[in-house]
Design a protein around this motif. Sequence first.
Motif, PDB file in Angstrom:
ATOM      1  N   LEU A 130      38.119  26.925  67.372  1.00 27.24           N
ATOM      2  CA  LEU A 130      39.012  27.018  66.374  1.00 27.24           C
ATOM      3  C   LEU A 130      38.861  28.284  65.437  1.00 27.24           C
ATOM      4  O   LEU A 130      37.619  28.605  65.136  1.00 27.24           O
ATOM      5  N   HIS A 131      40.032  28.781  65.034  1.00 30.96           N
ATOM      6  CA  HIS A 131      40.075  29.946  64.353  1.00 30.96           C
ATOM      7  C   HIS A 131      40.659  29.755  62.871  1.00 30.96           C
ATOM      8  O   HIS A 131      41.618  29.131  62.861  1.00 30.96           O
ATOM      9  N   LEU A 132      39.765  30.051  61.953  1.00 30.82           N
ATOM     10  CA  LEU A 132      40.346  29.890  60.664  1.00 30.82           C
ATOM     11  C   LEU A 132      40.455  31.204  60.020  1.00 30.82           C
ATOM     12  O   LEU A 132      39.558  31.913  60.080  1.00 30.82           O
ATOM     13  N   VAL A 133      41.605  31.588  59.214  1.00 30.12           N
ATOM     14  CA  VAL A 133      41.615  32.865  58.046  1.00 30.12           C
ATOM     15  C   VAL A 133      42.171  32.119  56.938  1.00 30.12           C
ATOM     16  O   VAL A 133      42.883  31.278  56.586  1.00 30.12           O
ATOM     17  N   ALA A 134      41.062  32.566  55.995  1.00 27.76           N
ATOM     18  CA  ALA A 134      41.227  32.195  54.373  1.00 27.76           C
ATOM     19  C   ALA A 134      41.177  33.464  53.798  1.00 27.76           C
ATOM     20  O   ALA A 134      40.185  34.314  53.544  1.00 27.76           O
ATOM     21  N   PRO A 135      42.703  33.820  53.252  1.00 27.32           N
ATOM     22  CA  PRO A 135      42.871  34.962  52.714  1.00 27.32           C
ATOM     23  C   PRO A 135      42.157  34.728  51.343  1.00 27.32           C
ATOM     24  O   PRO A 135      41.876  33.770  50.811  1.00 27.32           O
ATOM     25  N   LYS A 136      41.655  36.053  50.935  1.00 22.24           N
ATOM     26  CA  LYS A 136      40.665  36.001  49.479  1.00 22.24           C
ATOM     27  C   LYS A 136      41.851  36.123  48.425  1.00 22.24           C
ATOM     28  O   LYS A 136      43.207  36.529  48.790  1.00 22.24           O
ATOM     29  N   SER A 137      41.568  35.552  47.537  1.00 25.74           N
ATOM     30  CA  SER A 137      42.370  35.264  46.124  1.00 25.74           C
ATOM     31  C   SER A 137      42.022  36.707  45.706  1.00 25.74           C
ATOM     32  O   SER A 137      41.223  37.262  45.462  1.00 25.74           O
ATOM     33  N   GLN A 138      43.067  36.968  44.744  1.00 24.43           N
ATOM     34  CA  GLN A 138      42.979  38.396  43.732  1.00 24.43           C
ATOM     35  C   GLN A 138      42.000  38.041  42.824  1.00 24.43           C
ATOM     36  O   GLN A 138      42.059  37.220  42.196  1.00 24.43           O
ATOM     37  N   PRO A 139      41.177  39.176  42.566  1.00 23.06           N
ATOM     38  CA  PRO A 139      40.151  38.780  41.496  1.00 23.06           C
ATOM     39  C   PRO A 139      40.741  38.941  40.048  1.00 23.06           C
ATOM     40  O   PRO A 139      41.957  39.703  39.965  1.00 23.06           O
ATOM     41  N   GLN A 140      40.194  38.176  39.364  1.00 18.48           N
ATOM     42  CA  GLN A 140      40.891  37.930  38.022  1.00 18.48           C
ATOM     43  C   GLN A 140      40.483  39.203  37.275  1.00 18.48           C
ATOM     44  O   GLN A 140      39.529  39.668  37.215  1.00 18.48           O
ATOM     45  N   PRO A 141      41.322  39.650  36.469  1.00 24.39           N
ATOM     46  CA  PRO A 141      41.010  40.891  35.424  1.00 24.39           C
ATOM     47  C   PRO A 141      40.027  40.321  34.527  1.00 24.39           C
ATOM     48  O   PRO A 141      39.833  39.304  34.019  1.00 24.39           O
ATOM     49  N   THR A 142      39.254  41.357  34.032  1.00 22.00           N
ATOM     50  CA  THR A 142      38.031  41.038  32.952  1.00 22.00           C
ATOM     51  C   THR A 142      38.701  41.012  31.800  1.00 22.00           C
ATOM     52  O   THR A 142      39.546  41.784  31.443  1.00 22.00           O
ATOM     53  N   THR A 143      38.339  39.803  31.144  1.00 21.29           N
ATOM     54  CA  THR A 143      38.913  39.421  29.689  1.00 21.29           C
ATOM     55  C   THR A 143      38.077  39.912  28.867  1.00 21.29           C
ATOM     56  O   THR A 143      36.689  39.319  28.849  1.00 21.29           O
ATOM     57  N   LYS A 144      38.232  40.749  27.614  1.00 22.76           N
ATOM     58  CA  LYS A 144      37.180  41.085  26.633  1.00 22.76           C
ATOM     59  C   LYS A 144      37.424  40.001  25.509  1.00 22.76           C
ATOM     60  O   LYS A 144      38.532  39.759  25.121  1.00 22.76           O
ATOM     61  N   ILE A 145      36.388  39.593  25.089  1.00 22.42           N
ATOM     62  CA  ILE A 145      36.397  38.578  24.024  1.00 22.42           C
ATOM     63  C   ILE A 145      35.860  39.074  22.729  1.00 22.42           C
ATOM     64  O   ILE A 145      34.768  39.698  22.619  1.00 22.42           O
ATOM     65  N   GLU A 146      36.810  39.234  21.894  1.00 22.77           N
ATOM     66  CA  GLU A 146      36.293  39.848  20.493  1.00 22.77           C
ATOM     67  C   GLU A 146      35.466  38.805  19.847  1.00 22.77           C
ATOM     68  O   GLU A 146      35.335  37.497  19.718  1.00 22.77           O
ATOM     69  N   ILE A 147      34.053  39.391  19.285  1.00 25.17           N
ATOM     70  CA  ILE A 147      33.293  38.667  18.458  1.00 25.17           C
ATOM     71  C   ILE A 147      33.519  39.070  16.920  1.00 25.17           C
ATOM     72  O   ILE A 147      33.644  39.989  16.605  1.00 25.17           O
ATOM     73  N   LYS A 148      33.797  37.745  16.150  1.00 28.62           N
ATOM     74  CA  LYS A 148      34.050  38.031  14.826  1.00 28.62           C
ATOM     75  C   LYS A 148      32.603  37.834  14.173  1.00 28.62           C
ATOM     76  O   LYS A 148      31.864  37.001  14.483  1.00 28.62           O
ATOM     77  N   ALA A 149      32.520  38.781  12.917  1.00 24.07           N
ATOM     78  CA  ALA A 149      31.395  38.935  12.243  1.00 24.07           C
ATOM     79  C   ALA A 149      31.489  37.884  11.038  1.00 24.07           C
ATOM     80  O   ALA A 149      32.663  37.771  10.853  1.00 24.07           O
ATOM     81  N   GLU A 150      30.584  37.068  10.894  1.00 24.75           N
ATOM     82  CA  GLU A 150      30.713  36.178   9.763  1.00 24.75           C
ATOM     83  C   GLU A 150      29.973  36.529   8.677  1.00 24.75           C
ATOM     84  O   GLU A 150      28.838  37.341   8.608  1.00 24.75           O
TER      85      GLU A 150
END
Length: 150
Positions: A130-150
């Motif tokens: 049994l031969h399975l080929v599972a293509p890798k998914s494209q890596p998600q880009p890094t998302t920068k999260i802004e930190i708000k100062a209180e």
Amino acid sequence: MFELMPSGGFRPLDRLRKEMDDLFGRFAKAEWPSLGRGEAGSFLPAMDVRETPEALEIDVEVPGLKAEEIEVSLSGEVMTIKGEKKELREEDKEGYHLLERRFGSFQRSFRLPAAVDRDKIQASQKDGILHLVAPKSQPQPTTKIEIKAE
């Protein structure tokens, strides 16, 4: 020759022989059950997993199984491959009657080492593999999260 020797001096060898017989017996049970036993058996098929830059390639040894006797599923990151073999062979010829039954099942689950594109997984079977080929998914880009100062 051993029949002529006293048994008292060879007890350690007898014990070793019994342990070796038990060891080989356990390996034999991992395969299909013998036809004479008639008990349900299970086995763990050999599996190779290769990772390429584009995909995961998985080969599973499933000799004697038809495609409809194998099921492949993916739940989260866990892939499960299971199958069941049921075979009945009967011959009735002059002078003898032959009836053989073989059956057994397996299930193997493993966590995929990379994220895959679920909709593009392909499975094929040829010559007991049994031969399975599972293509890798494209890596998600890094998302920068802004930190708000209180």
